[in-house]
Scaffold this motif. Structure first.
Motif, PDB file in Angstrom:
ATOM      1  N   GLU A  16       0.828  -1.209   0.000  1.00 26.85           N
ATOM      2  CA  GLU A  16       0.000   0.000   0.000  1.00 26.85           C
ATOM      3  C   GLU A  16       0.864   1.261   0.000  1.00 26.85           C
ATOM      4  O   GLU A  16       0.623   2.188  -0.776  1.00 26.85           O
ATOM      5  CB  GLU A  16      -0.935   0.025   1.221  1.00 26.85           C
ATOM      6  CG  GLU A  16      -1.978  -1.080   1.254  1.00 26.85           C
ATOM      7  CD  GLU A  16      -1.431  -2.402   1.820  1.00 26.85           C
ATOM      8  OE1 GLU A  16      -2.178  -3.388   1.777  1.00 26.85           O
ATOM      9  OE2 GLU A  16      -0.278  -2.456   2.269  1.00 26.85           O
ATOM     10  N   ALA A  17       1.868   1.287   0.868  1.00 27.05           N
ATOM     11  CA  ALA A  17       2.740   2.462   0.958  1.00 27.05           C
ATOM     12  C   ALA A  17       3.510   2.657  -0.351  1.00 27.05           C
ATOM     13  O   ALA A  17       3.660   3.780  -0.832  1.00 27.05           O
ATOM     14  CB  ALA A  17       3.712   2.325   2.132  1.00 27.05           C
ATOM     15  N   TYR A  18       3.969   1.541  -0.947  1.00 24.50           N
ATOM     16  CA  TYR A  18       4.719   1.648  -2.192  1.00 24.50           C
ATOM     17  C   TYR A  18       3.826   2.142  -3.326  1.00 24.50           C
ATOM     18  O   TYR A  18       4.256   2.943  -4.166  1.00 24.50           O
ATOM     19  CB  TYR A  18       5.365   0.312  -2.578  1.00 24.50           C
ATOM     20  CG  TYR A  18       6.098   0.422  -3.889  1.00 24.50           C
ATOM     21  CD1 TYR A  18       7.240   1.223  -3.999  1.00 24.50           C
ATOM     22  CD2 TYR A  18       5.644  -0.216  -5.034  1.00 24.50           C
ATOM     23  CE1 TYR A  18       7.899   1.369  -5.208  1.00 24.50           C
ATOM     24  CE2 TYR A  18       6.297  -0.079  -6.247  1.00 24.50           C
ATOM     25  CZ  TYR A  18       7.427   0.716  -6.325  1.00 24.50           C
ATOM     26  OH  TYR A  18       8.075   0.873  -7.519  1.00 24.50           O
ATOM     27  N   SER A  19       2.578   1.718  -3.361  1.00 20.12           N
ATOM     28  CA  SER A  19       1.656   2.163  -4.402  1.00 20.12           C
ATOM     29  C   SER A  19       1.531   3.683  -4.399  1.00 20.12           C
ATOM     30  O   SER A  19       1.593   4.334  -5.445  1.00 20.12           O
ATOM     31  CB  SER A  19       0.291   1.504  -4.201  1.00 20.12           C
ATOM     32  OG  SER A  19      -0.599   1.946  -5.185  1.00 20.12           O
ATOM     33  N   LYS A  20       1.399   4.251  -3.206  1.00 20.04           N
ATOM     34  CA  LYS A  20       1.306   5.716  -3.072  1.00 20.04           C
ATOM     35  C   LYS A  20       2.638   6.378  -3.467  1.00 20.04           C
ATOM     36  O   LYS A  20       2.677   7.339  -4.225  1.00 20.04           O
ATOM     37  CB  LYS A  20       0.932   6.073  -1.634  1.00 20.04           C
ATOM     38  CG  LYS A  20       0.741   7.555  -1.394  1.00 20.04           C
ATOM     39  CD  LYS A  20       0.267   7.797   0.044  1.00 20.04           C
ATOM     40  CE  LYS A  20      -0.167   9.206   0.297  1.00 20.04           C
ATOM     41  NZ  LYS A  20       0.878  10.177   0.396  1.00 20.04           N
ATOM     42  N   TYR A  21       3.735   5.830  -2.945  1.00 18.94           N
ATOM     43  CA  TYR A  21       5.065   6.362  -3.237  1.00 18.94           C
ATOM     44  C   TYR A  21       5.332   6.344  -4.749  1.00 18.94           C
ATOM     45  O   TYR A  21       5.842   7.300  -5.324  1.00 18.94           O
ATOM     46  CB  TYR A  21       6.131   5.523  -2.511  1.00 18.94           C
ATOM     47  CG  TYR A  21       7.540   5.906  -2.891  1.00 18.94           C
ATOM     48  CD1 TYR A  21       8.213   6.911  -2.204  1.00 18.94           C
ATOM     49  CD2 TYR A  21       8.192   5.279  -3.954  1.00 18.94           C
ATOM     50  CE1 TYR A  21       9.505   7.279  -2.569  1.00 18.94           C
ATOM     51  CE2 TYR A  21       9.468   5.646  -4.322  1.00 18.94           C
ATOM     52  CZ  TYR A  21      10.120   6.640  -3.629  1.00 18.94           C
ATOM     53  OH  TYR A  21      11.387   7.000  -4.000  1.00 18.94           O
ATOM     54  N   ARG A  22       4.980   5.234  -5.393  1.00 19.57           N
ATOM     55  CA  ARG A  22       5.238   5.039  -6.816  1.00 19.57           C
ATOM     56  C   ARG A  22       4.571   6.117  -7.655  1.00 19.57           C
ATOM     57  O   ARG A  22       5.178   6.663  -8.580  1.00 19.57           O
ATOM     58  CB  ARG A  22       4.729   3.656  -7.211  1.00 19.57           C
ATOM     59  CG  ARG A  22       5.039   3.249  -8.619  1.00 19.57           C
ATOM     60  CD  ARG A  22       4.521   1.818  -8.840  1.00 19.57           C
ATOM     61  NE  ARG A  22       4.982   1.319 -10.114  1.00 19.57           N
ATOM     62  CZ  ARG A  22       4.310   1.452 -11.246  1.00 19.57           C
ATOM     63  NH1 ARG A  22       3.141   2.074 -11.260  1.00 19.57           N
ATOM     64  NH2 ARG A  22       4.804   0.973 -12.378  1.00 19.57           N
ATOM     65  N   LYS A  23       3.331   6.410  -7.341  1.00 19.80           N
ATOM     66  CA  LYS A  23       2.600   7.444  -8.091  1.00 19.80           C
ATOM     67  C   LYS A  23       3.313   8.790  -8.012  1.00 19.80           C
ATOM     68  O   LYS A  23       3.385   9.525  -8.983  1.00 19.80           O
ATOM     69  CB  LYS A  23       1.177   7.589  -7.546  1.00 19.80           C
ATOM     70  CG  LYS A  23       0.257   6.475  -7.956  1.00 19.80           C
ATOM     71  CD  LYS A  23      -1.124   6.653  -7.359  1.00 19.80           C
ATOM     72  CE  LYS A  23      -1.970   5.430  -7.668  1.00 19.80           C
ATOM     73  NZ  LYS A  23      -2.902   5.080  -6.637  1.00 19.80           N
ATOM     74  N   GLU A  24       3.831   9.104  -6.848  1.00 20.41           N
ATOM     75  CA  GLU A  24       4.461  10.414  -6.626  1.00 20.41           C
ATOM     76  C   GLU A  24       5.908  10.481  -7.082  1.00 20.41           C
ATOM     77  O   GLU A  24       6.431  11.570  -7.322  1.00 20.41           O
ATOM     78  CB  GLU A  24       4.384  10.770  -5.135  1.00 20.41           C
ATOM     79  CG  GLU A  24       2.959  10.906  -4.619  1.00 20.41           C
ATOM     80  CD  GLU A  24       2.872  10.955  -3.097  1.00 20.41           C
ATOM     81  OE1 GLU A  24       3.915  10.849  -2.413  1.00 20.41           O
ATOM     82  OE2 GLU A  24       1.745  11.086  -2.589  1.00 20.41           O
ATOM     83  N   ASN A  25       6.588   9.345  -7.194  1.00 18.53           N
ATOM     84  CA  ASN A  25       8.037   9.360  -7.401  1.00 18.53           C
ATOM     85  C   ASN A  25       8.551   8.587  -8.608  1.00 18.53           C
ATOM     86  O   ASN A  25       9.759   8.533  -8.824  1.00 18.53           O
ATOM     87  CB  ASN A  25       8.737   8.825  -6.143  1.00 18.53           C
ATOM     88  CG  ASN A  25       8.508   9.716  -4.954  1.00 18.53           C
ATOM     89  OD1 ASN A  25       9.144  10.752  -4.817  1.00 18.53           O
ATOM     90  ND2 ASN A  25       7.576   9.333  -4.098  1.00 18.53           N
ATOM     91  N   ARG A  63       5.154  -5.658  -6.019  1.00 19.04           N
ATOM     92  CA  ARG A  63       3.883  -5.074  -6.469  1.00 19.04           C
ATOM     93  C   ARG A  63       3.260  -5.903  -7.593  1.00 19.04           C
ATOM     94  O   ARG A  63       2.083  -6.258  -7.539  1.00 19.04           O
ATOM     95  CB  ARG A  63       4.109  -3.633  -6.945  1.00 19.04           C
ATOM     96  CG  ARG A  63       2.837  -2.903  -7.390  1.00 19.04           C
ATOM     97  CD  ARG A  63       3.160  -1.529  -7.955  1.00 19.04           C
ATOM     98  NE  ARG A  63       3.746  -1.601  -9.273  1.00 19.04           N
ATOM     99  CZ  ARG A  63       3.053  -1.697 -10.407  1.00 19.04           C
ATOM    100  NH1 ARG A  63       1.737  -1.724 -10.387  1.00 19.04           N
ATOM    101  NH2 ARG A  63       3.669  -1.751 -11.563  1.00 19.04           N
TER     102      ARG A  63
END
Length: 196
Positions: A16-25, A63
């Protein structure tokens, strides 16, 4: 994505945290990977790895495969963590790229052993040839693989020279693929940060 010096299960993000991070970075990670990608001639691309690029690779595998069990996460870490540079070396993925299938097949047969002819040359120092495919053999009597994993071990003087701004060439002296290129200054600055 936090760089910690060692990739462990605890230092990776949850799905979940990586999904959010991925979108932003994702754009920043892609720019980092592009910066560390050096084309040698028309058909060889050397992707110098870093903790950042390997963390990204592991997180992407987790992921894509929806991996969340401890043992499976540890297997991904075991597979990729050896590609993180250790302070006295550069580690890279060497990609042999021929878009046409028939040409690729023909050239991979002509390029057997090419990974052992890949080198870096720090200005004022001897060539350092790649140590290739330590995890498994990636060629046979008929052809080489399109992907190789290589390591360049630099001595203390070479590391100091790179950190002081010496130029570095990436080259290949294989009979069927003679090529060399100066590593661009921006890429070299990123690679210098891998060295102690």
């Amino acid at each position: 994505m936090q760089v910690t010096g060692k990739i462990t299960r605890g230092s990776l993000m949850t799905l979940e945290a990586y999904s959010k991070y991925r979108k932003e970075n994702k754009a920043a990670i892609m720019a980092h990977r592009q910066l560390r990608s050096v084309h040698l001639g028309e058909h060889i691309n050397v992707q110098f790895e870093s903790e950042t690029s390997i963390r990204y690779q592991i997180q992407e595998m987790l992921r894509l495969e929806k991996i969340f069990e401890a043992e499976a996460i540890d297997q991904e870490i075991e597979a990729y963590a050896p590609l993180v540079p250790e302070g006295s070396n550069w580690k890279a993925t060497m990609l042999i790229e021929y878009p046409d299938v028939n040409e690729r097949k023909r050239e991979l047969a002509r390029l057997i052993g090419v990974e052992d002819h890949l080198f870096v040359e720090v200005e004022g120092h001897a060539r350092v040839y790649a140590i290739a495919d330590e995890d498994m053999d990636r060629e046979n009597d008929e052809k080489t693989s399109a992907v190789h994993f290589v390591r360049f071990e630099l001595d203390a003087a070479m590391c100091a020279a790179v950190k002081a701004g010496a130029n570095v060439k990436l080259g290949c002296d294989h009979t069927n693929y003679p090529a060399h290129v100066s590593i661009p200054a921006e890429s070299l600055a990123s690679l210098a940060s891998d060295l102690r």
